[in-house]
Scaffold this active site. Structure first.
Site, PDB file in Angstrom:
ATOM      1  N   ASP A 228      15.757  24.437  58.360  1.00 41.98           N
ATOM      2  CA  ASP A 228      15.701  22.865  59.751  1.00 41.98           C
ATOM      3  C   ASP A 228      14.285  22.753  60.048  1.00 41.98           C
ATOM      4  OD1 ASP A 228      14.670  25.092  60.494  1.00 41.98           O
ATOM      5  OD2 ASP A 228      16.434  25.247  61.779  1.00 41.98           O
TER       6      ASP A 228
ATOM      7  N   CYS B 260      -9.870  -1.505  38.683  1.00 38.65           N
ATOM      8  CA  CYS B 260      -9.877  -0.370  37.834  1.00 38.65           C
ATOM      9  C   CYS B 260     -10.277   0.869  37.792  1.00 38.65           C
ATOM     10  CB  CYS B 260     -10.533  -0.667  36.150  1.00 38.65           C
ATOM     11  SG  CYS B 260     -11.987  -0.867  35.965  1.00 38.65           S
TER      12      CYS B 260
ATOM     13  N   ASP C 278      19.733  26.392  53.343  1.00 38.68           N
ATOM     14  CA  ASP C 278      20.359  26.669  54.819  1.00 38.68           C
ATOM     15  C   ASP C 278      21.508  26.296  55.207  1.00 38.68           C
ATOM     16  OD1 ASP C 278      20.141  28.524  56.516  1.00 38.68           O
ATOM     17  OD2 ASP C 278      19.048  27.046  58.234  1.00 38.68           O
TER      18      ASP C 278
ATOM     19  N   CYS D 149     -14.002   1.536  38.460  1.00 37.66           N
ATOM     20  CA  CYS D 149     -14.151   1.969  39.545  1.00 37.66           C
ATOM     21  C   CYS D 149     -14.180   2.759  40.819  1.00 37.66           C
ATOM     22  CB  CYS D 149     -14.145   0.154  40.470  1.00 37.66           C
ATOM     23  SG  CYS D 149     -13.844  -1.251  38.967  1.00 37.66           S
TER      24      CYS D 149
ATOM     25  N   ASP E  60      12.981  28.312  58.901  1.00 41.96           N
ATOM     26  CA  ASP E  60      12.717  28.741  57.054  1.00 41.96           C
ATOM     27  C   ASP E  60      11.907  28.029  56.555  1.00 41.96           C
ATOM     28  OD1 ASP E  60      15.717  28.851  57.124  1.00 41.96           O
ATOM     29  OD2 ASP E  60      16.231  26.847  57.617  1.00 41.96           O
TER      30      ASP E  60
END
Length: 807
Positions: free
Chosen positions: A691, A26, A493, A29, A695
């Site tokens: 790309d 859980c 772009d 833990c 960019d």
């Protein structure tokens, strides 16, 4: 010879590694593991992923594998190990070479080889090869580690087996205590047999609750199994005391509640089995992708062919792919003509023609003819290998809300135990009925469920990452799901993102005293060294027109403007009008009066020695899927803009055709950053698409950077999200994935919180005095089990509900 242990050479700081951690049930833990690891001042951060049973650890100082292993064990959980067998290296050399890997545990001789041991899942072969060198041969060794699917499947089988045992012991125990089927037996015999059956049930199938609870108690903590062990153990001991006292002549001490012990055990095991089955479905997504990775590759050396494990193949080696086979690695076709199905990689179903010189992607399927290919990457660096790694990284991510969940889970079990004891005391004091008090105490212990809290976020992320990969959307950045959900503005772009990125040279406009051939030869001479789409188009245009590129060299790449070059000792400027104006070159506007392409022509101006030579006009068509993708984004309520270095007229023409709100042209990379900053400061949440290379600054500055361009985009470090395939067709799917995943996480947390808020008071008997509503321990056990199952099933529904919006 004894095994060598890590010596003075230790791992360097700043490294990240994954540790397999077993035994977590859980959020409490996982919180304990995280807390214990962070106690070390040499660990910077820890992210524990419950469904994957992994902890991602970032080191801030030197630390060895044995130290990490000890910390995990101190938290009450365990690690696993794996090993590699090394050939052509001695023990001491391997020890020195591998000591810098933080997972490293030691080496020892093994049947003429050297066995190197690591904490699972261990380093990749690429990291091993980098540490050991190319001369060392690496083979798989022994491993106690199982992948998420195998481990969850084993867990499912274990719970199913325990459930069968519990039913065989528990059902007769319930029938003995709650029915008259065995009234032919003396009462003492019935009761004694019921105790024996219930004791065997706790000793064998239900023992898992007690061993786990004891392990937690030894390390000063409590978790889900603590509550189950307390409830069943308390009921059994109480029944045993009542039975013993009655044999000694005492009467009126209450019921045995052996039926509650049996039913709680059976129902909890049943719930755990259902939960394991649901989690198995959740983690299968990555395994299905991994199954597409071939295990062997057919290597070609001269006229000889040999099949070797794919992990052994290096870049530069030639291999053969037969018709219908899956291509194992990225590479270049050397011989053969065929069509390849790249749908696993790009999401596009159309076959892609391949010929000598073509690039092929690992994971795609060869068509009807054999191909001979030279590998450009090893298995881990191939397209499919990188996709798998990115999906795994995404599955290890933590949603921001998980920190709050972990803090709640850390105190959840102690608080529940307190509520259970308090409810029992209050019922005993105010009613005088000890039996009733014990029932409410047991019900509270059983019904509380930290498991649902722990599974709410990670199961949704596991499903989302795998489903995203199938949709062609890869999640990379930390917290990208939540940030992508908040996006309200998308900036594109233009070149290579909205357009095909394959422009064509349309027209040459020489200035006074220059010729078409001269300006094209000079432009091609400079641009032949560039990979920019416009540069490639100019070089291709020269080839098509039979023009030989002039002797020229590129001196400087000017992002967002163009290039500066040299020819015959004179400076060349090749780029947009802003570049030439900046250098004092006077432009001739009449050259663009015959602009082709209805405003779509991109312009590249050329000057030599400070004087204008001419203008080159190029056209780049929209990608086929762009209009549908943009329309899909508009339907999601997103505001759209184009940020481009191209001239304003071209950018505006693209925006008009696509019905995009804003168009900004003639922008340098710094101008794009400023535009994104202004939008963010105005309160908008911006995603930037590009790309992933040119960019990169804008992708980094935006709230979410999205790289477009398939295989190359995956390596863009500035991107938070990658669209596979060549284009933006999957963009609406990406935003839909983020929104639905975020909604699923919130729904899961709501289910978990509301369940506990309602269930605990109900089990404590808060409504019994007013409405007569209460819960038996058995009903509480069923409710608790179903709460975890409901959260996992909610996450699985996310995968089924995500259909490609762009298809």
């Amino acid at each position: 010879m004894s095994a060598s242990q890590p010596g003075a050479s230790v791992p360097s700081s700043g490294e990240k590694l994954a540790l397999r951690v077993l035994g977590m049930r859980c959020a409490g833990c996982s919180g304990k593991v995280q807390k214990k690891l962070l106690e070390s001042d040499r660990i910077e951060s820890v992210h524990v992923q419950l469904p994957l049973a992994e902890a991602e650890v970032e080191l801030s100082g030197p630390m060895s594998g044995s130290e990490l292993e000890a910390l995990v064990e101190e938290s009450g959980f365990s690690t696993t190990r794996r090993s590699y067998l090394l050939e052509s290296v001695d023990e001491a050399s391997a020890q020195r070479a591998l000591a810098a890997l933080p997972e490293f545990l030691g080496v020892e001789p093994r049947e003429g080889l050297v066995e190197a041991r690591f904490l699972a899942p261990g380093p990749s072969r690429r990291r091993l090869r980098a540490a050991l060198g190319d001369a060392v041969q690496i083979h798989e060794g022994k491993s106690a580690d199982l992948g998420p699917v195998e481990r969850t499947g084993a867990e499912l089988r274990e719970y199913a087996g325990r459930l069968v045992q519990a039913l065989l012991l528990g059902v007769p125990a319930v029938l003995l205590t709650m029915t008259s089927l065995f009234d032919v037996l003396p009462e003492v015999a019935r009761q004694g047999l019921a105790f024996v059956l219930t004791g065997l049930l706790l000793l064998f199938p239900a023992r898992i609750f007690f061993t786990s609870a004891w392990r937690s108690l030894r390390h000063g903590s409590a978790e889900m199994n603590t509550l189950i062990a307390l409830s069943t153990g308390t009921a059994f001991v109480h029944g045993l005391l009542v039975f013993t006292m009655e044999r000694l002549g005492e009467t009126g001490l209450g019921h045995f509640y052996l039926d509650a012990v049996a039913m709680i055990s059976v129902l909890v095991l049943f719930g755990r089995m259902l939960e394991a089955r649901a989690r198995l479905a959740a983690v299968r997504g990555v395994a299905e992708l991994a199954e597409h990775m071939p295990k062997t590759v057919r290597v070609v050396a001269g006229k000889q062919e040999a099949e070797i494990p794919i992990e052994e193949l290096r870049a530069g080696v030639e291999f053969l792919v037969l018709p219908g086979e899956r291509i194992p690695l990225d590479g270049e076709v050397l011989d053969g003509h065929s069509d390849c199905d790249e749908s696993l990689i790009t999401g596009e179903s159309a076959a892609v023609p391949k010929a000598p010189g073509s690039q092929v992607a690992g994971g795609s399927v060869n068509g009807l003819a054999p191909l001979r290919v030279r590998a450009s990457e090893d298995a881990e660096g191939s397209t499919l290998g990188r996709i798998l790694e990115l999906v795994k990284q995404a599955q290890r991510e933590r949603a921001p809300v998980q920190e709050l969940v972990d803090r709640i889970a850390a105190i959840f079990v102690p608080v529940v135990i307190g509520i259970a004891v308090l409810s029992g005391l209050l019922w005993a004091l105010f009613t005088g009925h000890f039996d009733q008090a014990l029932l409410h105490l047991l019900s509270v212990l059983v019904i509380a469920c930290p498991c649902a809290l722990g599974l709410a976020t990670p199961t949704a992320l596991v499903v989302a990452a795998a489903r995203g990969a199938k949709l062609g959307v890869l999640l990379k950045g930390s917290g990208v799901i939540e940030r992508a959900r908040q996006i309200d503005t998308v900036c594109f772009d233009k070149t290579g993102t909205l357009t095909s990125g394959k422009p064509e040279l349309l027209a040459l406009r020489p200035g006074a005293g220059a010729s078409e051939e001269e300006i094209l030869a000079l432009a091609a001479g400079v641009e032949k060294q560039s990979e920019h789409p416009l540069a490639r188009a100019i070089v291709a245009g020269a080839e098509q027109r039979g023009v030989e590129p002039a002797e020229a060299s590129m001196l400087e790449l000017l992002p967002g403007q163009g290039v500066r070059g040299e020819s015959a000792g004179q400076e060349l400027l090749l780029g947009n009008e802003g570049l030439l104006r900046e250098h004092g070159v006077e432009l001739d506007a009449s050259l663009r009066s015959e602009s082709p392409g209805e405003g779509w022509a991109s312009e590249v101006w050329l000057a030599r020695g400070g004087k204008l030579l001419g203008l080159l006009q190029l056209s780049d068509a929209l990608r086929p899927e762009t209009k549908a993708a943009v329309q899909g984004c508009r339907q999601l309520g997103l505001r759209l803009a184009i940020l481009s270095g191209d001239r304003q007229e071209v950018v505006q023409a693209a925006a008009n055709e696509l019905a995009i709100d804003d168009a900004f042209g003639q922008l340098t990379p710094n101008d794009k950053l400023a535009r994104i900053d202004s939008l963010e400061k105005a309160g908008q949440r911006v995603a930037m698409l590009g790309d992933g290379i040119n960019d990169a600054p804008a992708l980094s500055r935006a709230s979410v950077g999205i790289a477009v361009g398939g295989r190359n985009a995956m390596s863009a470090s500035s991107a938070d999200l990658v669209l596979l395939g060549e284009g933006i067709g999957r963009l609406p799917d990406a935003f839909l994935l983020a929104r639905k995943t975020s909604a699923t996480i919130k729904r899961n947390l709501l289910l978990a919180f509301v369940y506990n808020v309602i269930a605990i008071p109900l089990a404590a008997g808060a409504l019994q005095p007013l409405l007569g509503i209460s819960l038996s321990p058995a009903a509480a056990a069923l409710a608790m089990s179903l709460s975890s199952v409901s959260v996992v099933m909610s996450s699985l529904w996310l995968g089924r509900s995500l259909k490609p919006k762009s298809s």
